[in-house]
Motif scaffolding. Structure first.
Motif, PDB file in Angstrom:
ATOM      1  N   LEU A 184       0.812  -1.209   0.000  1.00 18.56           N
ATOM      2  CA  LEU A 184       0.000   0.000   0.000  1.00 18.56           C
ATOM      3  C   LEU A 184       0.852   1.268   0.000  1.00 18.56           C
ATOM      4  O   LEU A 184       0.471   2.267  -0.607  1.00 18.56           O
ATOM      5  N   ASP A 185       1.999   1.234   0.664  1.00 20.89           N
ATOM      6  CA  ASP A 185       2.881   2.410   0.662  1.00 20.89           C
ATOM      7  C   ASP A 185       3.218   2.829  -0.763  1.00 20.89           C
ATOM      8  O   ASP A 185       3.152   4.006  -1.113  1.00 20.89           O
TER       9      ASP A 185
ATOM     10  N   LEU B 195       0.128   4.319  -2.637  1.00 21.46           N
ATOM     11  CA  LEU B 195      -0.336   5.640  -2.200  1.00 21.46           C
ATOM     12  C   LEU B 195       0.733   6.724  -2.301  1.00 21.46           C
ATOM     13  O   LEU B 195       0.466   7.880  -1.968  1.00 21.46           O
ATOM     14  N   GLN B 196       1.897   6.347  -2.774  1.00 25.20           N
ATOM     15  CA  GLN B 196       2.997   7.317  -2.848  1.00 25.20           C
ATOM     16  C   GLN B 196       2.568   8.555  -3.638  1.00 25.20           C
ATOM     17  O   GLN B 196       2.023   8.451  -4.736  1.00 25.20           O
TER      18      GLN B 196
ATOM     19  N   VAL C 107      -6.477  10.713   0.502  1.00 20.30           N
ATOM     20  CA  VAL C 107      -6.858   9.319   0.302  1.00 20.30           C
ATOM     21  C   VAL C 107      -8.281   9.139   0.814  1.00 20.30           C
ATOM     22  O   VAL C 107      -8.572   9.386   1.983  1.00 20.30           O
TER      23      VAL C 107
ATOM     24  N   HIS D  39     -12.038   2.755  14.149  1.00 27.93           N
ATOM     25  CA  HIS D  39     -11.203   3.261  13.059  1.00 27.93           C
ATOM     26  C   HIS D  39     -12.021   3.634  11.821  1.00 27.93           C
ATOM     27  O   HIS D  39     -11.458   3.966  10.801  1.00 27.93           O
TER      28      HIS D  39
ATOM     29  N   LEU E  68      -5.430  -0.549  10.039  1.00 21.34           N
ATOM     30  CA  LEU E  68      -4.193   0.149   9.692  1.00 21.34           C
ATOM     31  C   LEU E  68      -4.296   0.814   8.313  1.00 21.34           C
ATOM     32  O   LEU E  68      -3.770   1.911   8.115  1.00 21.34           O
ATOM     33  N   GLU E  69      -4.957   0.157   7.392  1.00 23.29           N
ATOM     34  CA  GLU E  69      -5.156   0.758   6.069  1.00 23.29           C
ATOM     35  C   GLU E  69      -6.095   1.950   6.154  1.00 23.29           C
ATOM     36  O   GLU E  69      -5.866   2.974   5.505  1.00 23.29           O
TER      37      GLU E  69
ATOM     38  N   ASP F 194      -6.361   3.900   8.639  1.00 26.21           N
ATOM     39  CA  ASP F 194      -5.610   4.996   9.268  1.00 26.21           C
ATOM     40  C   ASP F 194      -4.888   5.847   8.238  1.00 26.21           C
ATOM     41  O   ASP F 194      -4.526   6.989   8.519  1.00 26.21           O
ATOM     42  N   ARG F 195      -4.670   5.331   7.038  1.00 25.87           N
ATOM     43  CA  ARG F 195      -3.973   6.051   5.973  1.00 25.87           C
ATOM     44  C   ARG F 195      -4.896   7.028   5.236  1.00 25.87           C
ATOM     45  O   ARG F 195      -4.447   7.798   4.394  1.00 25.87           O
ATOM     46  N   CYS F 196      -6.172   6.958   5.523  1.00 23.92           N
ATOM     47  CA  CYS F 196      -7.172   7.721   4.756  1.00 23.92           C
ATOM     48  C   CYS F 196      -7.381   9.124   5.304  1.00 23.92           C
ATOM     49  O   CYS F 196      -7.397   9.340   6.513  1.00 23.92           O
ATOM     50  N   THR F 197      -7.569  10.060   4.397  1.00 25.76           N
ATOM     51  CA  THR F 197      -7.905  11.438   4.736  1.00 25.76           C
ATOM     52  C   THR F 197      -9.360  11.522   5.174  1.00 25.76           C
ATOM     53  O   THR F 197      -9.703  12.253   6.092  1.00 25.76           O
TER      54      THR F 197
END
Length: 158
Positions: free
Chosen positions: A67-68, A71-72, A77, A87, A124-125, A127-130
């Motif tokens: 995923l890193d 999403l770079q 997101v 979450h 955890l995924e 948590d990456r979201c805006t």
């Protein structure tokens, strides 16, 4: 809306869903498909069959190992989830997505994140979201197919 939005499928299992997602994206002018650790061949015959006129979207898709990498460079997101919980809040109803992105001044580097067909996105995924998007569905049958979710988000972003 910006046609450079990246649609990110996390660990899809069905080539048919990948192809149908590509078709749904192209229906609304989107071409940037990223696939994270697919559990199938994204160019499989079933994927091509379901893509119909969007085979080029499949052939130009970026396949990432994590995923890193997928999403770079994303400035915003959008995560998708039908479940609620610690979450998974706050969620924006899909019909208010454009307004929410305007409020957040979403950059041109927008990623729309879709989880696994059987289990969705992990905490955890998420948590990456805006922001998280919710598709209001019937409480008796709340889950939509991956390609259907892609279609609805592409339509709303269009």
């Amino acid at each position: 809306m910006n046609r450079s939005a990246r649609f990110v499928l996390v660990e899809p299992r069905s080539p048919g869903n990948i192809g149908a997602s590509a078709r749904a994206m192209l229906n609304f002018g989107f071409r940037n498909l990223t696939i994270v650790s697919p559990a199938c061949d994204p160019l499989d015959g079933d994927a091509r069959k379901m893509a119909v006129g969007a085979v080029e979207v499949l052939e130009q898709a970026t396949v990432c190992s994590d995923l890193d990498q997928a999403l770079q460079g994303a400035g915003a997101v959008i995560g998708t989830s039908r479940r609620t919980g610690r979450h998974r809040w706050p969620q924006v109803p899909i019909q208010l997505l454009a307004e929410e992105l305007g409020r957040r001044s979403a950059s041109s580097d927008l990623a729309v994140l879709f989880g696994r067909e059987d289990s969705g996105l992990t905490d955890l995924e998420l948590d990456r979201c805006t922001c998280l998007v919710h598709i209001p569905t019937s409480e008796s049958y709340p889950s939509v197919n991956l390609a259907q979710a892609v279609l609805l988000l592409a339509w709303e972003l269009h």
